[in-house]
Design a protein around this motif. Structure first.
Motif, PDB file in Angstrom:
ATOM      1  N   THR A 258       0.845  -1.186   0.000  1.00  0.00           N
ATOM      2  CA  THR A 258       0.000   0.000   0.000  1.00  0.00           C
ATOM      3  C   THR A 258       0.886   1.245   0.000  1.00  0.00           C
ATOM      4  O   THR A 258       2.092   1.160   0.257  1.00  0.00           O
ATOM      5  N   SER A 259       0.283   2.390  -0.282  1.00  0.00           N
ATOM      6  CA  SER A 259       1.020   3.659  -0.225  1.00  0.00           C
ATOM      7  C   SER A 259       0.042   4.788   0.075  1.00  0.00           C
ATOM      8  O   SER A 259      -1.174   4.600   0.037  1.00  0.00           O
ATOM      9  N   ASP A 260       0.604   5.946   0.355  1.00  0.00           N
ATOM     10  CA  ASP A 260      -0.175   7.191   0.437  1.00  0.00           C
ATOM     11  C   ASP A 260      -1.375   7.089   1.382  1.00  0.00           C
ATOM     12  O   ASP A 260      -2.482   7.509   1.037  1.00  0.00           O
ATOM     13  N   LEU A 261      -1.129   6.572   2.576  1.00  0.00           N
ATOM     14  CA  LEU A 261      -2.195   6.509   3.579  1.00  0.00           C
ATOM     15  C   LEU A 261      -2.557   7.911   4.081  1.00  0.00           C
ATOM     16  O   LEU A 261      -3.690   8.148   4.495  1.00  0.00           O
ATOM     17  N   HIS A 262      -1.614   8.830   4.061  1.00  0.00           N
ATOM     18  CA  HIS A 262      -1.844  10.227   4.437  1.00  0.00           C
ATOM     19  C   HIS A 262      -2.628  10.367   5.737  1.00  0.00           C
ATOM     20  O   HIS A 262      -3.576  11.145   5.838  1.00  0.00           O
ATOM     21  N   GLY A 263      -2.239   9.574   6.728  1.00  0.00           N
ATOM     22  CA  GLY A 263      -2.838   9.695   8.057  1.00  0.00           C
ATOM     23  C   GLY A 263      -4.194   9.050   8.215  1.00  0.00           C
ATOM     24  O   GLY A 263      -4.830   9.195   9.265  1.00  0.00           O
ATOM     25  N   ASP A 264      -4.668   8.317   7.239  1.00  0.00           N
ATOM     26  CA  ASP A 264      -5.990   7.672   7.290  1.00  0.00           C
ATOM     27  C   ASP A 264      -5.921   6.438   8.193  1.00  0.00           C
ATOM     28  O   ASP A 264      -5.463   5.363   7.780  1.00  0.00           O
ATOM     29  N   LEU A 265      -6.380   6.582   9.428  1.00  0.00           N
ATOM     30  CA  LEU A 265      -6.291   5.503  10.413  1.00  0.00           C
ATOM     31  C   LEU A 265      -7.138   4.303  10.022  1.00  0.00           C
ATOM     32  O   LEU A 265      -6.743   3.155  10.258  1.00  0.00           O
ATOM     33  N   ALA A 266      -8.294   4.528   9.408  1.00  0.00           N
ATOM     34  CA  ALA A 266      -9.148   3.415   8.974  1.00  0.00           C
ATOM     35  C   ALA A 266      -8.449   2.592   7.898  1.00  0.00           C
ATOM     36  O   ALA A 266      -8.480   1.352   7.919  1.00  0.00           O
TER      37      ALA A 266
ATOM     38  N   VAL B 242       4.984  -0.623   2.583  1.00  0.00           N
ATOM     39  CA  VAL B 242       4.306   0.665   2.669  1.00  0.00           C
ATOM     40  C   VAL B 242       5.201   1.689   1.966  1.00  0.00           C
ATOM     41  O   VAL B 242       6.290   2.011   2.438  1.00  0.00           O
ATOM     42  N   ALA B 243       4.712   2.197   0.823  1.00  0.00           N
ATOM     43  CA  ALA B 243       5.525   3.020  -0.067  1.00  0.00           C
ATOM     44  C   ALA B 243       5.365   4.518   0.179  1.00  0.00           C
ATOM     45  O   ALA B 243       5.177   5.299  -0.751  1.00  0.00           O
ATOM     46  N   GLY B 244       5.438   4.933   1.431  1.00  0.00           N
ATOM     47  CA  GLY B 244       5.543   6.345   1.761  1.00  0.00           C
ATOM     48  C   GLY B 244       4.253   7.138   1.816  1.00  0.00           C
ATOM     49  O   GLY B 244       3.178   6.627   1.562  1.00  0.00           O
ATOM     50  N   ASP B 245       4.402   8.407   2.197  1.00  0.00           N
ATOM     51  CA  ASP B 245       3.306   9.326   2.496  1.00  0.00           C
ATOM     52  C   ASP B 245       2.334   8.678   3.485  1.00  0.00           C
ATOM     53  O   ASP B 245       1.126   8.612   3.279  1.00  0.00           O
ATOM     54  N   ILE B 246       2.919   8.242   4.581  1.00  0.00           N
ATOM     55  CA  ILE B 246       2.178   7.572   5.640  1.00  0.00           C
ATOM     56  C   ILE B 246       1.320   8.588   6.399  1.00  0.00           C
ATOM     57  O   ILE B 246       0.194   8.290   6.773  1.00  0.00           O
ATOM     58  N   ALA B 247       1.856   9.765   6.581  1.00  0.00           N
ATOM     59  CA  ALA B 247       1.119  10.854   7.239  1.00  0.00           C
ATOM     60  C   ALA B 247       0.908  11.976   6.226  1.00  0.00           C
ATOM     61  O   ALA B 247       0.995  11.761   5.022  1.00  0.00           O
ATOM     62  N   HIS B 248       0.625  13.144   6.727  1.00  0.00           N
ATOM     63  CA  HIS B 248       0.471  14.316   5.865  1.00  0.00           C
ATOM     64  C   HIS B 248       1.374  15.407   6.408  1.00  0.00           C
ATOM     65  O   HIS B 248       1.062  16.017   7.439  1.00  0.00           O
ATOM     66  N   GLN B 249       2.509  15.620   5.726  1.00  0.00           N
ATOM     67  CA  GLN B 249       3.508  16.588   6.176  1.00  0.00           C
ATOM     68  C   GLN B 249       3.887  16.339   7.638  1.00  0.00           C
ATOM     69  O   GLN B 249       3.928  17.259   8.442  1.00  0.00           O
ATOM     70  N   THR B 250       4.125  15.112   7.992  1.00  0.00           N
ATOM     71  CA  THR B 250       4.462  14.591   9.326  1.00  0.00           C
ATOM     72  C   THR B 250       3.369  14.801  10.379  1.00  0.00           C
ATOM     73  O   THR B 250       3.508  14.305  11.482  1.00  0.00           O
ATOM     74  N   ASP B 251       2.295  15.521  10.040  1.00  0.00           N
ATOM     75  CA  ASP B 251       1.175  15.626  10.973  1.00  0.00           C
ATOM     76  C   ASP B 251       0.511  14.251  11.072  1.00  0.00           C
ATOM     77  O   ASP B 251       0.211  13.625  10.065  1.00  0.00           O
ATOM     78  N   GLY B 252       0.293  13.801  12.284  1.00  0.00           N
ATOM     79  CA  GLY B 252      -0.388  12.531  12.476  1.00  0.00           C
ATOM     80  C   GLY B 252       0.496  11.313  12.297  1.00  0.00           C
ATOM     81  O   GLY B 252      -0.002  10.189  12.226  1.00  0.00           O
ATOM     82  N   LEU B 253       1.800  11.488  12.203  1.00  0.00           N
ATOM     83  CA  LEU B 253       2.706  10.363  12.003  1.00  0.00           C
ATOM     84  C   LEU B 253       2.659   9.389  13.189  1.00  0.00           C
ATOM     85  O   LEU B 253       2.596   8.175  12.990  1.00  0.00           O
ATOM     86  N   GLY B 254       2.647   9.924  14.408  1.00  0.00           N
ATOM     87  CA  GLY B 254       2.605   9.068  15.594  1.00  0.00           C
ATOM     88  C   GLY B 254       1.386   8.160  15.637  1.00  0.00           C
ATOM     89  O   GLY B 254       1.519   6.935  15.781  1.00  0.00           O
ATOM     90  N   PRO B 255       0.169   8.704  15.510  1.00  0.00           N
ATOM     91  CA  PRO B 255      -1.021   7.863  15.589  1.00  0.00           C
ATOM     92  C   PRO B 255      -1.100   6.785  14.506  1.00  0.00           C
ATOM     93  O   PRO B 255      -1.468   5.646  14.786  1.00  0.00           O
ATOM     94  N   ILE B 256      -0.740   7.100  13.272  1.00  0.00           N
ATOM     95  CA  ILE B 256      -0.855   6.087  12.217  1.00  0.00           C
ATOM     96  C   ILE B 256       0.221   5.016  12.372  1.00  0.00           C
ATOM     97  O   ILE B 256      -0.030   3.832  12.123  1.00  0.00           O
ATOM     98  N   LEU B 257       1.402   5.397  12.824  1.00  0.00           N
ATOM     99  CA  LEU B 257       2.446   4.396  13.051  1.00  0.00           C
ATOM    100  C   LEU B 257       2.101   3.499  14.241  1.00  0.00           C
ATOM    101  O   LEU B 257       2.468   2.331  14.262  1.00  0.00           O
ATOM    102  N   GLU B 258       1.367   4.036  15.199  1.00  0.00           N
ATOM    103  CA  GLU B 258       0.889   3.215  16.313  1.00  0.00           C
ATOM    104  C   GLU B 258      -0.081   2.145  15.804  1.00  0.00           C
ATOM    105  O   GLU B 258      -0.038   0.992  16.223  1.00  0.00           O
ATOM    106  N   VAL B 259      -0.938   2.516  14.856  1.00  0.00           N
ATOM    107  CA  VAL B 259      -1.857   1.549  14.244  1.00  0.00           C
ATOM    108  C   VAL B 259      -1.079   0.488  13.473  1.00  0.00           C
ATOM    109  O   VAL B 259      -1.407  -0.705  13.515  1.00  0.00           O
ATOM    110  N   LEU B 260      -0.028   0.901  12.753  1.00  0.00           N
ATOM    111  CA  LEU B 260       0.753  -0.024  11.928  1.00  0.00           C
ATOM    112  C   LEU B 260       1.749  -0.865  12.731  1.00  0.00           C
ATOM    113  O   LEU B 260       2.254  -1.880  12.227  1.00  0.00           O
ATOM    114  N   ALA B 261       2.025  -0.486  13.969  1.00  0.00           N
ATOM    115  CA  ALA B 261       3.041  -1.169  14.781  1.00  0.00           C
ATOM    116  C   ALA B 261       2.867  -2.684  14.879  1.00  0.00           C
ATOM    117  O   ALA B 261       3.868  -3.416  14.855  1.00  0.00           O
TER     118      ALA B 261
END
Length: 194
Positions: free
Chosen positions: A6-14, A31-50
Motif C-alpha cells: 500500500t502507499s499514500d495513507l496520508h494519516g488515514d487511520l481506517a 508501505v511506499a511512503g506518504d504515511i502521514a500528511h507533512q508529518t502531521d499525524g505520524l505518531g497515531p498512524i504508526l501506532e496503528v501499523l506497529a
C-alpha cells in the motif's frame, strides 16, 4: 511468498487498520511512503501499523523525512538500503524524486537517488515512493513526473516487483520495465505472489 502493499495513507487511520487486518494473510507488507500528511499525524498512524512488526518494510514519502519516520517507529524503514525478509531481497528509497519543490516536501535529487541506488545490482522488490519515468507517473497538467534515476535502477536491477505511490492520479495503474512489474499502489490493498 504473499506480499501485501500500500502507499499514500496520508494519516488515514481506517485505511491503516485495514492493512493490519489483511496482513495476517501476508508474508511481507510494503508501505511506499506518504504515511502521514507533512508529518502531521505520524505518531497515531504508526501506532496503528506497529503490530505489523517484522513483516513490514516502509520507505518515507515526500510527506515525511526518513529521520522523522525512523524517530517515530521501530518498524523497518529503508532509504538507500536493502533487507532480506520472507526470503526476498527488498531495496528501498523514499522521498520525491525528482524534487517537487513545494513547501514541506521531502525531496531527493535525481543525482542523490542514483548515488543511493548504485550499490545494488539486483533485488526481488524495489520499494520506492516515486515512480520510474514513464510508468504510472502522469500528474495532471505537469505530465510525466517520474524519475529517470529510478527508471535506470529498475532497468539495471530487474526486480520481480517495483512498488511506489506518490502520483495520486495514477493509483492502481501498472506497467512493465523489461521483466519488472511496476505498480502505483495507492491507499488500497495490493496483493502479489513472488
Amino acid at each position: 511468498m504473499k506480499v501485501l502493499a500500500t502507499s499514500d495513507l496520508h494519516g488515514d487511520l481506517a485505511a491503516a487498520r485495514k492493512v493490519v487486518e489483511a496482513a495476517a494473510a501476508a508474508d511481507l507488507v510494503l508501505v511506499a511512503g506518504d504515511i502521514a500528511h507533512q508529518t502531521d499525524g505520524l505518531g497515531p498512524i504508526l501506532e496503528v501499523l506497529a503490530p505489523l512488526g517484522d513483516k513490514a518494510l516502509l520507505v518515507p514519502g515526500n510527506a515525511e523525512s526518513v529521520d522523522a519516520l525512523r524517530l517515530a517507529t521501530d518498524l523497518t524503514v529503508l532509504h538507500g538500503e536493502e533487507v532480506e525478509r520472507a526470503g526476498l531481497i527488498t531495496v528501498g528509497l523514499g522521498g520525491a524524486v525528482p524534487p517537487l519543490g513545494s513547501e514541506g516536501s521531502w525531496d531527493i535529487t535525481e543525482e542523490e537517488a542514483e548515488r543511493l541506488l548504485a550499490p545494488f545490482d539486483t533485488c526481488d522488490i524495489l520499494l520506492t515512493h516515486s515512480p520510474p519515468k514513464g510508468v504510472a507517473d502522469v500528474f495532471g497538467p505537469m505530465g510525466s513526473i517520474g524519475s529517470t534515476a529510478l527508471l535506470e535502477a529498475v532497468e539495471r536491477m530487474q526486480p520481480g516487483l517495483m512498488c511506489f505511490g506518490h502520483v495520486h492520479d495514477c493509483w492502481g495503474q501498472e506497467g512493465t520495465v523489461g521483466t519488472s512489474l511496476c505498480r502505483n499502489l495507492g491507499p488500497g490493498l495490493y496483493w502479489c505472489d513472488l
